[in-house]
Design an enzyme around this catalytic site. Structure first.
Site, short mmCIF file in Angstrom:
data_model
loop_
_atom_site.label_atom_id
_atom_site.label_comp_id
_atom_site.label_asym_id
_atom_site.label_seq_id
_atom_site.Cartn_x
_atom_site.Cartn_y
_atom_site.Cartn_z
N ASN A 89 0.81 -1.22 0.00
CA ASN A 89 0.00 0.00 0.00
C ASN A 89 0.84 1.27 0.00
O ASN A 89 0.34 2.35 -0.32
CB ASN A 89 -0.92 -0.01 1.23
CG ASN A 89 -1.63 1.30 1.44
OD1 ASN A 89 -2.50 1.68 0.66
ND2 ASN A 89 -1.26 2.02 2.49
N TYR A 157 2.95 9.65 -11.64
CA TYR A 157 2.17 8.85 -10.68
C TYR A 157 1.38 7.77 -11.41
O TYR A 157 1.41 6.59 -11.02
CB TYR A 157 1.23 9.76 -9.89
CG TYR A 157 0.30 9.01 -8.97
CD1 TYR A 157 0.74 8.53 -7.73
CD2 TYR A 157 -1.03 8.79 -9.32
CE1 TYR A 157 -0.11 7.84 -6.89
CE2 TYR A 157 -1.88 8.10 -8.49
CZ TYR A 157 -1.42 7.63 -7.27
OH TYR A 157 -2.29 6.94 -6.43
N LYS A 161 1.62 3.58 -11.22
CA LYS A 161 0.47 2.73 -10.87
C LYS A 161 0.12 1.77 -12.00
O LYS A 161 -0.37 0.66 -11.77
CB LYS A 161 -0.74 3.60 -10.50
CG LYS A 161 -0.54 4.36 -9.19
CD LYS A 161 -0.24 3.42 -8.04
CE LYS A 161 -0.17 4.12 -6.71
NZ LYS A 161 0.06 3.19 -5.58
N VAL A 190 -9.29 9.04 -2.89
CA VAL A 190 -9.71 8.65 -1.55
C VAL A 190 -9.27 9.75 -0.59
O VAL A 190 -8.17 10.31 -0.72
CB VAL A 190 -9.08 7.30 -1.13
CG1 VAL A 190 -9.57 6.88 0.26
CG2 VAL A 190 -9.42 6.22 -2.16
N THR A 192 -7.50 10.91 1.92
CA THR A 192 -6.34 10.51 2.71
C THR A 192 -5.40 11.70 2.86
O THR A 192 -5.49 12.68 2.11
CB THR A 192 -5.57 9.37 2.03
OG1 THR A 192 -5.04 9.86 0.78
CG2 THR A 192 -6.47 8.17 1.75
N THR A 204 -12.85 14.33 -2.25
CA THR A 204 -13.74 13.19 -2.51
C THR A 204 -14.46 12.82 -1.23
O THR A 204 -13.99 13.12 -0.13
CB THR A 204 -12.94 11.97 -3.01
OG1 THR A 204 -13.83 10.86 -3.17
CG2 THR A 204 -11.85 11.58 -2.02
#
Length: 238
Positions: A89, A157, A161, A190, A192, A204
């Site tokens: 993660n 990025y 991914k 998300v 975070t 979001t």
């Protein structure tokens, strides 16, 4: 049988922390790992308060390096002597125009998002081979999925991914004879700390708690389910 052991990289906050909460609630033993001691120590303390009978430990290590990965898996071997699932993660994000992004930033993104996944997966395989229901869950992103909506400033990025997706699909084939399932989760935005750091304009309604059940689903699949090599997309509420 002792509780199944799950290692979560980048487990001190965000999706990693939310997943640790859910797994402890489902009686998994959890090891979280991260680079910042203050974040890992705070996360472990909070999780122990929420789950006083749970098995939770933290490791401070830079898993983009071989030395850091060695420290992490030495801890797992010493304290648990087993590993049933690795959740890759750990991730970082930098939103910058492609023409001006620095080599240093590019290397940081590659090391954190790709190399840590490679190194931890390699180190985990010997332990995972001994598990009756072993799996690797890689956290990718919709940014790395072909055909998904792309945004300016996310080029490197998204590239990293996409590499995680390719690695997931290939490892699923290579590790199938050893009974190790390999899947990836590809969420959209998300809520975070990483998203907030990337820019105040990014927001979001999707929380780490919304993402964690999908990770649990991938972990709990039966060894004979055929659920491997899957890229599970989670479309966020933006």
């Amino acid at each position: 049988m002792t509780q199944p052991v799950v290692c979560i990289t980048g487990g001190g906050s965000g999706i990693g922390y939310g997943t640790a909460e859910l797994l402890l609630n489902h009686q998994y033993a959890v090891v979280i790992c991260g680079r910042r001691a203050s974040v890992i120590e705070t996360a472990v303390q909070q999780l122990r308060q929420k789950f006083p009978t749970g098995i939770i430990s933290g490791v401070v290590a830079d898993i983009a390096t071989e030395a850091g990965v060695l420290d992490l898996f030495k801890h797992i071997q010493t304290h648990h002597q087993r590993l049933d699932c690795l959740i890759n993660n750990a991730s970082t994000l930098s939103v910058e125009p492609f023409e001006s992004i620095s080599i240093q930033t590019i290397q940081t993104l590659i090391n954190t998002n790709i190399m840590s996944t490679i190194l931890c997966s390699q180190a985990a395989i010997p332990l995972l081979k001994q598990s009756p229901n072993a799996c690797i869950v890689n956290i990718s992103s919709l940014g790395g999925i072909k055909g998904s909506l792309k945004f300016p400033g996310f080029s490197i990025y998204s590239m990293t991914k996409g590499a995680v997706v390719a690695l997931t699909e290939t490892l699923a084939v290579e590790l199938k004879p050893h009974g190790i399932r390999v899947n990836a989760l590809a969420p959209g935005a998300v809520d975070t700390p990483m998203l907030k750091q990337a820019g105040s304009h990014l927001s979001t309604d999707t929380t780490p708690g919304d993402i964690a059940p999908s990770i649990l689903f991938l972990i709990q699949a039966s060894p004979t389910s055929g659920l491997s090599g899957t890229i599970l997309e989670v479309h966020s509420n933006v």
